[in-house]
Each structure stands twice: as C-alpha cells, then as structure tokens.
Design an enzyme around this catalytic site. Structure first.
Site, short mmCIF file in Angstrom:
data_model
loop_
_atom_site.label_atom_id
_atom_site.label_comp_id
_atom_site.label_asym_id
_atom_site.label_seq_id
_atom_site.Cartn_x
_atom_site.Cartn_y
_atom_site.Cartn_z
N THR A 159 0.87 -1.19 0.00
CA THR A 159 0.00 0.00 0.00
C THR A 159 0.90 1.24 0.00
O THR A 159 1.30 1.72 -1.05
CB THR A 159 -0.97 0.00 1.20
N LYS A 190 4.05 -6.94 3.94
CA LYS A 190 3.80 -5.55 3.61
C LYS A 190 3.50 -4.80 4.89
O LYS A 190 3.02 -5.36 5.88
CB LYS A 190 2.65 -5.39 2.61
N THR A 243 -1.17 -1.45 8.56
CA THR A 243 -1.53 -2.88 8.53
C THR A 243 -0.29 -3.68 8.20
O THR A 243 0.42 -3.29 7.31
CB THR A 243 -2.59 -3.14 7.46
N GLU A 254 6.63 4.68 7.24
CA GLU A 254 6.30 5.82 6.38
C GLU A 254 7.17 7.03 6.71
O GLU A 254 7.09 7.59 7.79
CB GLU A 254 4.81 6.15 6.53
N ASN A 309 0.25 10.31 5.82
CA ASN A 309 -0.99 9.93 6.49
C ASN A 309 -2.06 11.01 6.42
O ASN A 309 -3.25 10.71 6.49
CB ASN A 309 -0.69 9.55 7.95
N SER A 351 -6.89 10.56 0.12
CA SER A 351 -7.02 11.38 -1.08
C SER A 351 -5.94 11.06 -2.10
O SER A 351 -5.98 11.55 -3.21
CB SER A 351 -6.97 12.86 -0.71
#
Length: 393
Positions: free
Chosen positions: A145, A171, A182, A265, A388, A393
């Site tokens: 993702t 992942k 996740t 991230e 995040n 979007s």
C-alpha cells in the site's frame, strides 16, 4: 536469491482496486494441501478476512491458497463485508478448483470501504489463469500500500540431508505496532510439519519478531501472518529438527520485521531499543515500548539530536521499578547518562557521524534485576505526517 519453496505457485493481477493501475490482487496456491498456521491482530475491531481466516483455520488447519487484495481493508463493513469476504473465497476456489474452506483471505487498504465485488468476479478467473507466471517477489509487490519497497526474506536449511526452503513476504509501512498493524505476511515452507508443531513455532517466532516492532504505535484491524508448510521437499520435520526449523523461521520473520521498520512511512532511522537490568522482562518491555513510542525520542533521532533528556523522561514514565541513580543510557555506544546526570563526554561531537546512519542503538540499563527486552522502532519525520494526512485522497 534463493529459489522458492517447492510446490507453490504465484499469481498477481491488476483488478482495479486502487487508483493507480498496478497489480493489487495476489494469490499463492500450494499444489498439495499444506499445514496452515495463523496469527492475527489483537485489535477488537477485526476485519472480515481476519474473522473468516480464523474460522477456516479453527475448523481445519489445512490450506491450499492465500489470496490478498490491496485497496480495501474490508474492516468495519458489517454483515455485507463478511458476506463479500466469503464470496471472494468462493470465486477464487471455483477458479482454481480448490474448496473455498482451504483458501485463506487477507485485505489491506482503507478501513470502512466495501470490496468491489464486480471487479473481484472479473479478476478471479484471470488470477487463476496467471498461476505460475509470477514469483514471490511479484506477490510481495502486489500487496503493497504505502510501502516504498517489497519485503522478501529467504532461507535454506539442510534437514536429513535434504534442502528445505522458506520464503517470507510482508507488507507494512504505517499503522505498525503489531501485537499479533496494517501488517500482512505470508511464510511458505516446503517441509512437512504437524499442525500443532507448526502453530507453536509460528507463535514463538512472531512473538520474538513482529511483536517487537513499532512505527507509529497503531495496531491495525487487519494484522495477519500466515504460514503454509506443504511437504513438497519430501522432508518431515520432527523431534530435534523442529528447533532448527524454528530458528530458520524466526530468522525469516526477523528480517521482515526489520524491513517493516526500515520502510516506516517517511522513516530514516531504525532504532534498536535494548533494555536490560529490569525487575523482570515485562517491565523491560514497558520501558522499551515507552521509549520506542515516544514522539519526542523519535523526532530527536530524525534530527540526529543526542537528546538524552527525552530518553530518560520516557524511561521515567514507563511504570517500571528502578532507582534513578542506577539508570545508564547509551546511544550508539556513547554513554550519555549515569548516576542521575549526564556524563561529561562531548557526546554531540562523538555522535555526529553515528547519528547520520540508518541504524541507531539505544541501550538502557536499569540496575534493578535481570529482565531484558529488545524493540525495533522508526523515527518520526515530516514525510510520515504528509503520507498519512493525504492517505485517503
């Protein structure tokens, strides 16, 4: 690069679940029924695929396939989500000639979004037709993702004079604080193992690896780790060889766990928090998690700032029992704090170069006992906020 374990085939297709056109539906099929193990999220809001996978494994710990979609988490989707999940297994099972009860599902993506069932119906036959055309690396790429790179770890070991292979794919880049976030992972092995032994090895390996990482302190609704062992190598693992297989399994998961934190991230650092001298292991864990979750510590690491005060403050609010004057804090091998005060070392100069690297070690000695614990954590950067803030979007 090691070969895949014998007897497994892979397929990925673009089903259109995501805005960008790329593979977003992935399938693994074992040529023969495989012993299956699973470890799942502890979040009370459990996604439909988690519930269904638990049911399938509880009924019979055997599987022929794992199917994972990226784009919709199918979490908090009510009865419709449960029905849709079971329908996807019917679709995949029919397309592959496999009983639906032997297909294990997992999903990742936006919480609350229903699966696109029209796209599933169109994609399932294509997915089955593609079996054997892809590799485990393709599988790892399709389930991403916000991940920056696919996560794969491979291992070979000799048992009874025969090579046994394991491969793990995972992942996860955000919402990572598993307590099996996740975070999804599948490990394949071509040895034969009893269901009881395989599940036991899995629980131990997950506890020592995936349960000891944190990116942002959030635990997902979809956390899942599957393990399939199909016996295609011709080797049955039992007795003393189980410990050997368990060590190899733990090694695979440990490398995947490191990659999860490395790919947190926006992350630029992997912080290894090592706590020793606690009253017991539980208190050592409390200290490690408090430090690893601390936004002030995380941002200090991102800023390459040897800010011992933030570390000490986190230790002090962890709830662990110790005397302040017994605590020693060391960062990348440089002692920052001892006897209740900072050391007289010029640690800003000494740590200038070490803190430029990706790997940072925080050692905390409490002087209160023999308890110990180790945790991997990422730093916290501007990019994490941007990623995040813009996720939906």
């Amino acid at each position: 690069m090691s070969a895949s374990p014998k007897g497994f085939r892979f397929a990925t297709v673009s089903a259109g679940f995501r805005k960008e056109a790329r593979p977003d539906l992935a399938l693994i099929v074992s040529d023969t029924p495989a012993t299956a193990a699973g470890v799942f999220t502890t979040n009370r809001f459990q996604a439909a695929p988690v519930v269904v996978a638990r049911e399938n494994l509880s009924a019979r710990p055997v599987a022929r396939a794992v199917v994972i979609n990226s784009g919709q988490a199918n979490a908090c989707t009510g009865d419709e989500g449960m029905t849709n999940c079971r329908t996807t297994l019917d679709l995949v099972g029919k397309a592959c000639g496999i009983p639906a009860a032997e297909v294990l599902p997992a999903s990742t993506g936006v919480i609350g979004a229903q699966l696109h069932m029209d796209k599933w119906r169109e994609a399932a036959p294509r997915l089955a037709a593609a079996l054997g055309q892809n590799t485990h690396h393709d599988f790892a790429r399709a389930i991403m993702t916000t991940d920056a790179f696919p996560k794969v770890a491979e291992r070979e070991l000799a048992i009874a004079g025969t090579t046994v292979r394991l491969v793990g794919m995972a992942k996860g880049a955000g919402m990572i604080c598993p307590n099996m976030a996740t975070m999804l992972s599948v490990v394949l092995c071509d040895a034969a193992v009893t269901p009881e032994a395989w599940q036991r090895l899995f629980l131990d390996a997950v506890d020592r690896t995936f349960n000891r990482v944190t990116v942002d302190g959030d635990t997902s609704t979809n956390d899942t780790v599957f393990g399939l062992a199909n016996g295609a190598s011709g080797v049955t693992v039992e007795g003393e060889d189980l410990a050997k297989l368990g060590e190899a399994l733990t090694d695979v998961l440990a490398r995947l766990a490191y990659m999860l934190v490395q790919d947190g991230e926006g992350a630029t650092k992997v912080m290894r928090v090592k706590v020793s001298g606690a009253v017991d292991d539980a208190e050592a864990e409390a200290v490690a998690r408090t430090v690893g979750h601390s936004q002030l510590v995380k941002t200090a690491m991102y800023g390459r700032d040897a800010n011992w005060g933030r570390i000490v403050a986190a230790v002090g609010r962890s709830g662990a029992s110790f005397k302040a004057e017994d605590v020693v804090v060391t960062l990348c091998g440089v002692e920052l704090f001892r006897n209740g005060q900072p050391t007289d070392l010029d640690f800003d100069t000494l740590l200038r170069e070490p803190l430029k690297g990706r790997d940072v070690t925080v050692d905390i000695e409490l002087g209160a006992g023999t308890g110990h614990y180790e945790l991997l954590a990422s730093d916290l950067t501007h990019d994490y906020v941007n990623c995040n803030a813009d996720y939906r979007s």
